[in-house]
Enzyme design. Structure first.
Site, PDB file in Angstrom:
ATOM      1  N   GLY A 125       0.684  -1.407   0.165  1.00 39.83           N
ATOM      2  CA  GLY A 125       0.542  -0.438   0.561  1.00 39.83           C
ATOM      3  C   GLY A 125       0.511   1.175   0.038  1.00 39.83           C
ATOM      4  O   GLY A 125       1.760   1.258  -0.818  1.00 39.83           O
ATOM      5  N   ASP A 150      -8.342  -1.010   1.474  1.00 39.76           N
ATOM      6  CA  ASP A 150      -8.812   0.026   1.667  1.00 39.76           C
ATOM      7  C   ASP A 150      -9.516   1.229   0.290  1.00 39.76           C
ATOM      8  O   ASP A 150     -10.212   1.828   0.637  1.00 39.76           O
ATOM      9  CB  ASP A 150      -7.516   0.661   2.636  1.00 39.76           C
ATOM     10  N   GLY A 193     -10.418   0.351   7.278  1.00 38.17           N
ATOM     11  CA  GLY A 193     -10.404   1.290   5.552  1.00 38.17           C
ATOM     12  C   GLY A 193      -9.977   2.527   5.936  1.00 38.17           C
ATOM     13  O   GLY A 193      -9.489   3.445   5.117  1.00 38.17           O
ATOM     14  N   GLU A 245     -13.991   3.059   9.465  1.00 43.20           N
ATOM     15  CA  GLU A 245     -13.602   3.117  11.519  1.00 43.20           C
ATOM     16  C   GLU A 245     -12.439   4.595  11.607  1.00 43.20           C
ATOM     17  O   GLU A 245     -12.837   4.994  12.551  1.00 43.20           O
ATOM     18  CB  GLU A 245     -11.554   2.190  11.531  1.00 43.20           C
TER      19      GLU A 245
HETATM   20  O1  F6P Z   1      -4.215  -1.030   5.237  1.00 39.87           O
HETATM   21  C1  F6P Z   1      -4.828  -2.403   5.999  1.00 39.87           C
HETATM   22  C2  F6P Z   1      -5.764  -2.133   7.100  1.00 39.87           C
HETATM   23  O2  F6P Z   1      -6.318  -3.026   7.411  1.00 39.87           O
HETATM   24  C3  F6P Z   1      -6.512  -0.653   7.820  1.00 39.87           C
HETATM   25  O3  F6P Z   1      -7.896  -0.973   6.813  1.00 39.87           O
HETATM   26  C4  F6P Z   1      -6.349  -0.846   9.327  1.00 39.87           C
HETATM   27  O4  F6P Z   1      -6.708   0.631   9.739  1.00 39.87           O
HETATM   28  C5  F6P Z   1      -5.147  -1.851   9.194  1.00 39.87           C
HETATM   29  O5  F6P Z   1      -4.687  -2.092   8.540  1.00 39.87           O
HETATM   30  C6  F6P Z   1      -5.484  -2.428  10.619  1.00 39.87           C
HETATM   31  O6  F6P Z   1      -3.903  -2.823  10.815  1.00 39.87           O
HETATM   32  P1  F6P Z   1      -3.042  -4.213  11.874  1.00 39.87           P
HETATM   33  O7  F6P Z   1      -3.513  -5.043  10.897  1.00 39.87           O
HETATM   34  O8  F6P Z   1      -2.358  -3.328  11.796  1.00 39.87           O
HETATM   35  O9  F6P Z   1      -4.307  -4.104  13.204  1.00 39.87           O
END
Ligand code: F6P
Length: 369
Positions: A125, A150, A193, A245
């Site tokens: 990303g 996202d 997201g 979120e």
């Molecule tokens: O960027 C992808 C994502 O899934 C987001 O939607 C979310 O805020 C974040 O990664 C969560 O990260 P982690 O896996 O570290 O909890």
């Protein structure tokens, strides 16, 4: 470096996983092998090169035809990923136990040279693509592949993983409708997201949510409860509220869950906040469901498999053509190349006048504005 001088390439997957990563790996490996190149996967983002001592069998894994057989439909990534240990701001604990952030990109470039890796396909990303851009500026031959559930990357119509996440969220909304209506409750559904509302918007519209709250449209809770009351008056005793979120009230800020070392701030908790306010204002029983990492797991759907395979093959074609410092991007009907520099300029937010928002408003969905 002319493509003919490529003998070995590396693939890495960085950031949160997304359905379709393995499909990209498979297509890239098979295409590269067809070019006569050897392919290595770097374990867990760049950890395989920056923290090799952590891997008994080495931080690089040889990716052969056999190794990538039968993985197109598998969720996750066979080489591992991480959203910590950004090489540009690598966390290191000093003697006093304090965390210092250091730039290890030069060391990383040296590690590529040491392992005779002539090029990198970096699947990730915005964070991973920004790293890829720096590595490319430092002379490494790099192709980026856009990944994230996202869908917040500009310059590509869509990222792989997004459609699968949306489809799963819609299935959840369908299930929640029956329990919500049976109990006459409000169901608040929180989606991932980050700072973009794509998942909540697309899933909310497709799954007939009554309210959708996204970061791009700060909400007024009384507009939300007004919508719920209007539904009650019309004889509908339940409502489904989809909350991204990153949603926030007018004049308010994001709800941050935590800020782990070496990791971007983690959002989460807005669903609880919205639910408590709705229950308090309407007096109606309200429940919260956080879809969270369920959106990231599991098998990619057919759409994501196809674009992931196309991206993987296109990344190798780009290397064959002598390209570097670019990201492959979906530009229907084709996959084209855009400079990494441009790809990472801005986050792709939901445009307020996009057709999906207009459609939602025509359907009577409330955005809390
Ligand atoms: O960027 C992808 C994502 O899934 C987001 O939607 C979310 O805020 C974040 O990664 C969560 O990260 P982690 O896996 O570290 O909890």
């Amino acid at each position: 470096m002319p493509a003919s001088s490529i003998k070995r390439i590396a693939i890495c997957t960085g950031g949160g996983d997304a359905p379709g990563l393995n499909a990209v790996i498979r297509a890239a490996v098979l295409s590269a092998i067809n070019c006569g190149w050897e392919v290595y996967g770097i374990r867990d983002g760049f950890n395989g090169l920056l923290l090799p001592e952590q891997y008994v069998e080495g931080g690089l894994v040889r990716l052969t035809r056999d190794r990538v057989r039968g993985i197109t439909h598998l969720g996750g990534t066979i080489i591992g990923t991480t959203n910590r240990n950004n090489p540009l701001e690598f966390p290191i604990q000093d003697a006093d136990g304090k965390i210092q952030y250091v730039d290890r990109s030069d060391e990383l470039v040296r590690a590529f040279r040491m392992h005779h890796l002539d090029a990198l396909i970096s699947i990730g990303g915005d964070g991973s693509l920004a790293i890829a851009n720096v590595l490319s500026r430092k002379g490494l031959r790099v192709i980026g592949v856009p990944k994230t559930i996202d869908n917040d990357l500009e310059q590509t119509v869509v990222t792989f993983g997004f459609e699968t996440a949306v489809a799963f969220a819609v299935e959840c909304l369908d299930r929640l409708h029956s329990t919500a209506s049976s109990h006459g409750r409000i169901m608040v559904v929180e989606t991932m997201g980050r700072y973009a509302g794509w998942i909540a918007l697309n899933a909310g519209v497709s799954g007939s949510a009554d309210v959708i709250l996204i970061p791009e449209i700060p909400y007024d809770i009384t507009k939300v409860t007004g919508k719920i009351k209007d539904r009650e008056e019309a004889g509908r005793n339940f409502s489904i509220v989809m909350v991204a979120e990153g949603a926030r009230p007018v004049g308010g800020s994001f709800v941050v869950k935590d800020r782990p070392v070496g990791h971007a701030e983690r959002l989460g908790g807005i669903g609880e906040k919205v639910a408590a306010e709705i229950q308090q204002i309407t007096g109606k029983e309200t429940r919260v469901v956080v879809l969270g990492h369920l959106l990231r797991g599991g098998s990619p759907n057919a759409y994501d498999r196809l674009i992931a395979l196309r991206f993987g093959a296109a990344a190798v074609r780009a290397l064959e053509e002598g390209q570097s410092g670019i990201m492959v991007a979906l530009d229907p009907p084709t996959v084209n190349y855009v400079p990494l520099e441009e790809a990472i300029q801005r986050m792709k937010a939901v445009p307020l006048d996009c057709d999906t928002i207009l459609t939602a408003r025509d359907l009577g969905i409330c955005f809390g504005d």
